[in-house]
Motif scaffolding. Structure first.
Motif: not given
Length: 161
Positions: A95-99
């Protein structure tokens, strides 16, 4: 998911009531806002889990450390705003978001201070951005209450280079 573009963020900066405290804004003198100001912090007004790692923070730059932005106010009334475009995507299997910070967007304005408002005018179409809630001194330029991350208000602090 894509963050609002720099022009969108800039337009959203302009929604509040000003508390400008220039030390030298007397008639005919140039205020101390001149020079380059680089973003030092982006503080959300409430904590949020920006990157989906389960840890909340108010400091956007902790979770998006590649983000940069700057204003450069010149004595000839020109102002350049540079900001990093930020793309986001969900990391596969979590559920992590990469930027990912993409190219730097550069916007040119004419600037002036009228009463307690900082006014940026687009020289191409004469549209104006009025920054109502801001302050500065010799070291910091703060723009308050920008609606930035998922609509959460944030305060941007810029330091003079």
């Amino acid at each position: 998911m894509k963050f609002p573009s720099t022009p969108t963020i800039l337009w959203l900066v302009l929604l509040c009531v000003c508390s400008c405290n220039s030390e030298d804004s007397s008639e005919g003198s140039m205020p101390s806002i001149l020079g380059k100001w680089t973003v030092q912090s982006v503080q959300l007004q409430i904590e949020a889990d920006i990157n989906g790692d389960g840890v909340t923070t108010r400091n956007v730059l902790e979770d998006i450390p590649c983000y940069t932005a700057s204003f450069n106010f010149q004595s000839n009334s020109n102002c350049t705003f540079e900001a990093q475009e930020v793309e986001s995507s969900v990391i596969a299997g979590s559920s992590e978001i990469a930027f990912n910070c993409e190219e730097i967007e550069i916007l040119n304005f004419l600037w002036r201070i009228e009463e307690d408002q900082l006014i940026l005018t687009n020289p191409e179409n004469s549209s104006e951005i009025v920054i109502f809630e801001w302050s500065f001194n010799e070291e910091n330029l703060i723009v308050y209450d920008v609606r930035t991350f998922q609509g959460i208000p944030a305060d941007f602090t810029f330091v003079k280079n």
